[in-house]
Design a protein around this motif. Structure first.
Motif, PDB file in Angstrom:
ATOM      1  N   ARG B  91      26.176 -54.571 -38.926  1.00  0.00           N
ATOM      2  CA  ARG B  91      26.310 -53.626 -39.978  1.00  0.00           C
ATOM      3  C   ARG B  91      25.514 -52.847 -40.478  1.00  0.00           C
ATOM      4  N   PHE B  92      26.003 -51.301 -40.958  1.00  0.00           N
ATOM      5  CA  PHE B  92      25.303 -51.499 -41.719  1.00  0.00           C
ATOM      6  C   PHE B  92      25.744 -50.398 -42.692  1.00  0.00           C
ATOM      7  N   ALA B  93      25.394 -51.112 -44.370  1.00  0.00           N
ATOM      8  CA  ALA B  93      26.025 -50.532 -45.662  1.00  0.00           C
ATOM      9  C   ALA B  93      25.675 -50.173 -46.687  1.00  0.00           C
ATOM     10  N   PRO B  94      25.672 -48.754 -46.697  1.00  0.00           N
ATOM     11  CA  PRO B  94      24.876 -48.458 -47.491  1.00  0.00           C
ATOM     12  C   PRO B  94      25.605 -48.045 -49.356  1.00  0.00           C
ATOM     13  N   GLY B  95      25.657 -48.482 -50.277  1.00  0.00           N
ATOM     14  CA  GLY B  95      26.363 -48.649 -51.272  1.00  0.00           C
ATOM     15  C   GLY B  95      26.309 -47.827 -52.830  1.00  0.00           C
ATOM     16  N   VAL B  96      26.564 -47.791 -53.685  1.00  0.00           N
ATOM     17  CA  VAL B  96      26.339 -47.206 -55.266  1.00  0.00           C
ATOM     18  C   VAL B  96      26.888 -48.229 -56.260  1.00  0.00           C
TER      19      VAL B  96
END
Lengths: 214, 279
Positions: B91-96
């Protein structure tokens, strides 16, 4: 040759540890005999004390810590709190000896803070909860803070009997600090023992980011 | 998969509000990496799939002081998971995230309250799982004088490519951090009430209880992923050692038991170690 070198080292050591008149080296140790850094040693007595000027002192904020963590000043001293970090700090104290607040600032606040009552002032930063500093405000002009080896050098002592005491922010019995009598003819080095509470971590980091991966 | 329209608009609004404030705030960054062993990655009562994986996360953010006692914190982060065996969960999970932290008075033992929102895109190797997550939480706590106690309630939703991975749940947690001489001992309880997804060979009980299902080869052929109404209860305990240069080591054990419709109950144990550097 070996003998001469030994004598040379001994003489060198003797000259380095020599204590001049009016000076006293106080070695502070904890209850297990380990050197205690950041202890404040004071000398009080009946000798008359010159009022004199009290130059302003400085407690920096560097890398989100108070530097030095423990300071000592004489009653009536003004202290500057320059912020050397590139973020803002909000310095405060609730201590009975001095209650003050320096709202969010960078650089050096315009006016230093005057400490006009004796006692321990615990410093904090309202933004960075791990920042803790201690300022001892003392009546006497004869005081010093111990180095990493637990040694403090008192200078300019009067030619009169004195009471030597040692204070520490983690002292188990702060209301009854260890004290001893000392007179100018006595040994120029003495040892005081201060039982202290264990130092605890002051966490900066929160919980791990490892969550919710499924 | 595209984010919901309201989420995109909200993000643009948040950025435009934060930009003027951020000029007077300080930046921070963080890199953390760790190893996790998970005893039941499939979240199944019968067909458990244990695995270990490496993860690494990077985050940057700002803490923007608001008045004397408030701080607005925003954070951009990205997490990568590299499972040893179950490659579908790569998984690759960018977030803010944006949160507001408010102390109720001056001092490091002052009670505090906080409100936060987050969004994250989960790009899995398994396309079924790909989707957007978002949520909100409210927390409160205080320090006595070194022991930090806090409680949190929250809501989260996930919109995924396949129905069984669409989830909505309410969460609640109580946590404690107790700084000691050499390390900080931490622990807590977390509860989750709502949707849970389990992957297993189909059984009549699960088929009857599932609110959505889809064939899912992530853990091997013949398995199906189900969404179930469930409640999950987790206990966690760990040690964190702060090291010089703003680094920290942490070791965490977590036990979670999930009770789902159809008499489905499963346990999960995780042991993780991590290392963090903060700038």
């Amino acid at each position: 040759m070996r003998c001469l070198s030994g004598w040379g080292i001994a003489l060198l050591l003797a000259s380095l540890t020599r204590v001049a008149a009016g000076e006293l080296v106080v070695q502070v140790r904890d209850a297990r005999g380990r050197p205690l850094a950041n202890a404040v040693v004071t000398a009080t007595g009946s000798a008359s004390v010159a009022e004199g000027e009290r130059p302003a002192a400085t407690i920096d904020q560097i890398d989100q810590e108070f530097v030095p963590q423990v300071s000592v000043v004489r009653v009536g001293t003004a202290v500057r709190f320059p912020n050397q970090d590139n973020i803002r700090h909000h310095v405060y104290s609730f201590s009975p000896a001095k209650q003050f607040e320096l709202p969010l600032y960078k650089g050096t606040p315009a006016a230093p803070v005057l400490f006009d009552r004796p006692g321990l002032v615990v410093l904090g930063c309202n933004i960075h909860d791990w920042m803790l500093g201690y300022l001892y405000v003392v009546q006497t002009p004869w005081f010093a803070r111990t180095d990493a080896e637990g040694r403090a050098l008192l200078t300019g002592l009067p030619d009169a009997p004195l009471e030597i005491a040692a204070l520490h922010p983690r002292a188990k019995f702060p209301e009854a600090p260890p004290r001893t009598r000392w007179s100018p003819g006595d040994a120029t080095t003495l040892t005081l023992e201060v039982p202290v509470r264990a130092e605890v971590q002051r966490p900066r980091a929160g919980r791990s980011a490892a969550r919710d991966y499924r | 998969m595209r984010p919901p329209r309201w989420l995109s608009r909200g993000a643009v609004l948040a950025v435009s509000l934060l930009l003027p404030l951020s000029a007077r705030a300080s930046w921070w960054g963080e890199i953390e990496t760790g190893l996790v062993h998970d005893s039941n990655l499939s979240r199944s009562s019968e067909d458990q799939a244990p695995d270990a994986f490496l993860w690494i996360s990077a985050a940057v953010g700002q803490g923007i002081p608001i008045g004397r006692d408030g701080t607005l914190i925003w954070k951009g982060s990205a997490v990568a998971d590299l499972p040893d065996d179950v490659e579908a969960l790569r998984r690759f999970a960018p977030g803010v995230s944006v949160s507001y932290h408010h102390k109720l008075r001056l001092g490091n033992d002052a009670p505090f309250v906080g409100l936060g929102i987050f969004t994250r895109h989960d790009a899995y190797e398994s396309e079924l799982r790909e989707g957007w997550s978002y949520g909100a939480s409210l927390r409160a706590g205080r320090r006595w004088p070194a022991l930090l106690l806090e409680g949190e309630i929250g809501w989260e939703r996930r919109n995924a490519a396949a129905d069984p991975f669409d989830q909505e749940a309410f969460t609640g947690a109580v946590r404690a951090d107790w700084p000691l001489r050499w390390f900080t001992l931490y622990g807590g309880y977390e509860g989750r009430w709502g949707d849970a997804t389990s992957t297993a060979f189909p059984t009549p009980e699960i088929l009857a209880a599932a609110t959505a299902r889809i064939p899912d080869p992530a853990f091997g052929p013949g398995r199906v992923s189900y969404r179930l109404d469930a409640s999950a209860h987790a206990l966690e305990v760990g040690l964190r050692r702060e090291l010089p240069h703003a680094t920290a080591l942490a070791l965490t054990y977590r036990f979670e038991r999930t009770f789902a419709d159809g008499d489905v109950t499963y346990d999960d144990q995780r042991l993780s170690g991590s290392y963090r550097i903060r700038f």
